[in-house]
Design an enzyme around this catalytic site. Structure first.
Site, mmCIF file in Angstrom:
data_model
loop_
_atom_site.group_PDB
_atom_site.id
_atom_site.type_symbol
_atom_site.label_atom_id
_atom_site.label_comp_id
_atom_site.label_asym_id
_atom_site.label_seq_id
_atom_site.Cartn_x
_atom_site.Cartn_y
_atom_site.Cartn_z
ATOM 1 N N GLY A 13 0.987 -1.363 0.575
ATOM 2 C CA GLY A 13 -0.156 -0.282 0.092
ATOM 3 C C GLY A 13 0.924 1.220 0.038
ATOM 4 O O GLY A 13 1.462 1.403 -1.174
ATOM 5 N N ARG A 35 6.051 -8.669 6.505
ATOM 6 C CA ARG A 35 6.689 -9.911 5.769
ATOM 7 C C ARG A 35 7.573 -9.368 5.096
ATOM 8 O O ARG A 35 8.034 -9.269 4.129
ATOM 9 C CB ARG A 35 5.493 -10.045 5.143
ATOM 10 N N VAL A 62 5.683 -3.306 15.023
ATOM 11 C CA VAL A 62 5.783 -2.585 15.978
ATOM 12 C C VAL A 62 4.652 -2.451 17.243
ATOM 13 O O VAL A 62 5.584 -1.593 18.340
ATOM 14 C CB VAL A 62 5.852 -1.233 15.105
ATOM 15 N N ASN A 88 4.218 4.882 9.114
ATOM 16 C CA ASN A 88 3.268 4.631 8.637
ATOM 17 C C ASN A 88 2.345 3.740 8.215
ATOM 18 O O ASN A 88 1.249 3.484 8.409
ATOM 19 C CB ASN A 88 3.229 4.779 6.860
ATOM 20 N N SER A 141 -5.268 9.980 9.658
ATOM 21 C CA SER A 141 -6.548 9.340 8.557
ATOM 22 C C SER A 141 -7.377 10.759 8.732
ATOM 23 O O SER A 141 -7.389 11.694 9.974
ATOM 24 C CB SER A 141 -7.772 7.944 9.305
ATOM 25 N N TYR A 148 -10.312 2.701 15.614
ATOM 26 C CA TYR A 148 -8.763 3.297 14.906
ATOM 27 C C TYR A 148 -9.633 5.112 14.243
ATOM 28 O O TYR A 148 -8.451 5.728 14.614
ATOM 29 C CB TYR A 148 -9.796 3.259 13.354
ATOM 30 N N PRO A 178 -4.725 10.585 5.129
ATOM 31 C CA PRO A 178 -5.531 10.159 3.564
ATOM 32 C C PRO A 178 -7.099 10.048 4.091
ATOM 33 O O PRO A 178 -7.190 9.612 5.156
ATOM 34 C CB PRO A 178 -4.449 9.133 3.182
ATOM 35 N N THR A 183 -5.802 0.282 -0.760
ATOM 36 C CA THR A 183 -4.797 -0.581 -0.829
ATOM 37 C C THR A 183 -5.932 -1.798 -0.569
ATOM 38 O O THR A 183 -7.032 -1.993 -0.305
ATOM 39 C CB THR A 183 -4.299 0.235 0.022
ATOM 40 N N PHE A 185 -5.462 -1.824 2.771
ATOM 41 C CA PHE A 185 -6.270 -1.480 4.641
ATOM 42 C C PHE A 185 -7.800 -2.135 4.632
ATOM 43 O O PHE A 185 -7.870 -3.355 5.247
ATOM 44 C CB PHE A 185 -6.783 -0.232 4.040
HETATM 45 P P1 NDP Z 1 -2.284 -1.433 3.722
HETATM 46 O O1 NDP Z 1 -2.213 -2.561 4.429
HETATM 47 O O2 NDP Z 1 -1.477 -1.986 2.302
HETATM 48 O O3 NDP Z 1 -0.507 -1.498 4.844
HETATM 49 C C1 NDP Z 1 -0.590 -1.408 6.268
HETATM 50 C C2 NDP Z 1 1.016 -1.848 6.658
HETATM 51 O O4 NDP Z 1 1.397 -1.554 7.846
HETATM 52 C C3 NDP Z 1 2.027 -3.415 6.125
HETATM 53 O O5 NDP Z 1 3.307 -2.258 5.304
HETATM 54 C C4 NDP Z 1 1.902 -3.798 7.320
HETATM 55 O O6 NDP Z 1 3.306 -4.187 7.246
HETATM 56 C C5 NDP Z 1 2.047 -3.021 7.983
HETATM 57 N N1 NDP Z 1 1.794 -3.048 9.584
HETATM 58 C C6 NDP Z 1 0.419 -2.976 10.182
HETATM 59 N N2 NDP Z 1 0.932 -3.793 11.468
HETATM 60 C C7 NDP Z 1 2.033 -3.862 11.644
HETATM 61 C C8 NDP Z 1 2.734 -4.129 12.477
HETATM 62 N N3 NDP Z 1 2.091 -4.541 13.580
HETATM 63 N N4 NDP Z 1 4.413 -3.811 12.278
HETATM 64 C C9 NDP Z 1 4.526 -3.734 11.617
HETATM 65 N N5 NDP Z 1 4.147 -3.107 10.451
HETATM 66 C C10 NDP Z 1 2.024 -2.918 10.463
HETATM 67 O O7 NDP Z 1 -2.524 -0.431 3.994
HETATM 68 P P2 NDP Z 1 -2.171 1.289 3.936
HETATM 69 O O8 NDP Z 1 -0.735 2.094 2.836
HETATM 70 O O9 NDP Z 1 -3.921 1.692 3.693
HETATM 71 O O10 NDP Z 1 -2.005 1.456 5.524
HETATM 72 C C11 NDP Z 1 -0.817 2.371 5.590
HETATM 73 C C12 NDP Z 1 -1.407 3.517 6.873
HETATM 74 O O11 NDP Z 1 -2.091 4.405 6.224
HETATM 75 C C13 NDP Z 1 -2.524 3.210 7.793
HETATM 76 O O12 NDP Z 1 -0.862 3.996 8.613
HETATM 77 C C14 NDP Z 1 -3.669 3.208 7.983
HETATM 78 O O13 NDP Z 1 -4.109 3.125 8.880
HETATM 79 C C15 NDP Z 1 -3.088 4.685 6.884
HETATM 80 N N6 NDP Z 1 -4.578 4.794 6.139
HETATM 81 C C16 NDP Z 1 -4.963 4.269 5.414
HETATM 82 C C17 NDP Z 1 -5.936 4.976 4.864
HETATM 83 C C18 NDP Z 1 -6.439 3.515 3.643
HETATM 84 O O14 NDP Z 1 -8.196 4.362 3.171
HETATM 85 N N7 NDP Z 1 -6.264 2.602 3.483
HETATM 86 C C19 NDP Z 1 -6.867 5.784 5.278
HETATM 87 C C20 NDP Z 1 -6.545 6.815 5.945
HETATM 88 C C21 NDP Z 1 -5.493 6.030 6.439
HETATM 89 P P3 NDP Z 1 3.203 -5.703 7.265
HETATM 90 O O15 NDP Z 1 2.050 -6.605 7.377
HETATM 91 O O16 NDP Z 1 4.215 -6.574 6.541
HETATM 92 O O17 NDP Z 1 4.077 -5.695 9.176
#
Ligand code: NDP
Length: 249
Positions: A13, A35, A62, A88, A141, A148, A178, A183, A185
């Protein structure tokens, strides 16, 4: 740009798109996430495309506070200075009314979006203060369900507080907020239910991860005197987090 950029949640994402955006600008990249196979695949691709830039990968959950401490220390040792930290990593889990909320979902959001983000920052910030240089970009967000939203409100007020605490330094702090971004998400939110996730983006032109990555890059390219404190990016057919017009796609 010969900056070292640390991105949490670089495996998909917005995080992955941000990695690619900074790579194009010549940055060295520190990729983190759970991952590991995705981190390694991305590293391989970046090294093939940008052989003169450095790429490091670190497995990082994290929510594991001991791991955050160890990994951040290892990052600082390997990389030296982190110039840009993009906090992020984050997620939404569930969308039921709070009275019915799964406790595990609630606690995981708090641990990831709030405690994880704060702990990563706590580990990296002292080296930025010592260098009188650095930019912290926190992913907020526009809305969401009760928990959330609360976690992202915490991200916003934490960023505002950090800006006060680092006011005497050249460090910048930005919250990116955003709107609806297509994504993984929603798949994560609905525990892997792809059909339910797909419906979230039906009938509107949602933002793409690249759009948010461009905003992240933009805030880092300002002159020393310019600190963008907050940036909110909505889809064109979105007025507030939950006010979305569908049908013009
Ligand atoms: P994705 O699910 O595509 O990406 C989320 C990312 O966060 C992944 O790379 C995942 O990596 C990582 N992540 C989740 N949990 C953990 C953890 N415990 N430790 C380390 N990494 C972690 O979603 P988005 O790209 O959309 O989200 C990215 C950010 O943007 C988030 O903070 C989300 O809240 C925010 N956001 C998204 C919106 C949307 O509509 N998509 C809107 C507003 C904000 P891995 O699983 O490999 O650990």
């Amino acid at each position: 740009m010969s900056k070292n950029v640390l991105i949490t949640g670089a495996t998909s994402g917005i995080g992955e798109a941000t990695v690619r955006a900074f790579a194009k600008e010549g940055a060295n990249l520190i990729l983190t996430g759970r991952r590991v196979e995705r981190l390694e695949a991305l590293k391989e691709e970046l090294q093939a495309t940008y052989p003169n830039q450095k790429v490091w990968t670190f497995a990082l959950d994290v929510t594991d506070m001991a791991m955050v401490k160890d990994v951040c220390q290892a990052i600082l040792k390997s990389v030296g200075q982190v110039h840009v930290l993009v906090n992020n990593a984050g997620l939404a889990l569930g969308l039921t009314a709070y009275q019915d909320y799964e406790e595990w979902d609630m606690l995981t959001m708090l641990d990831t979006n709030v405690k994880g983000l704060m702990m990563v920052t706590r580990q990296i910030l002292p080296s930025m203060v010592a260098a009188n240089d650095g930019h912290i970009i926190n992913m907020g967000s526009t809305a969401g369900a009760a928990v959330y939203s609360a976690t992202k409100a915490a991200v916003k007020t934490f960023s505002d507080g950090l800006r006060i605490d680092t006011i005497a330094t050249d460090i910048k702090v930005t919250t990116i907020q955003p709107g609806i971004v297509e994504t993984d998400f929603s798949q994560v939110r609905f525990h892997g239910d792809k059909d339910k996730a797909a419906k979230v983006y039906q009938g509107l032109e949602a933002l793409q991860a690249q759009d948010i990555a461009d905003a992240v890059l933009y805030v880092t390219k300002q002159p020393r005197r310019v600190q963008i404190s907050d940036m909110t990016i909505m889809a064109n057919q979105q007025a507030t987090g939950f006010t979305i017009h569908r049908g013009n796609k």
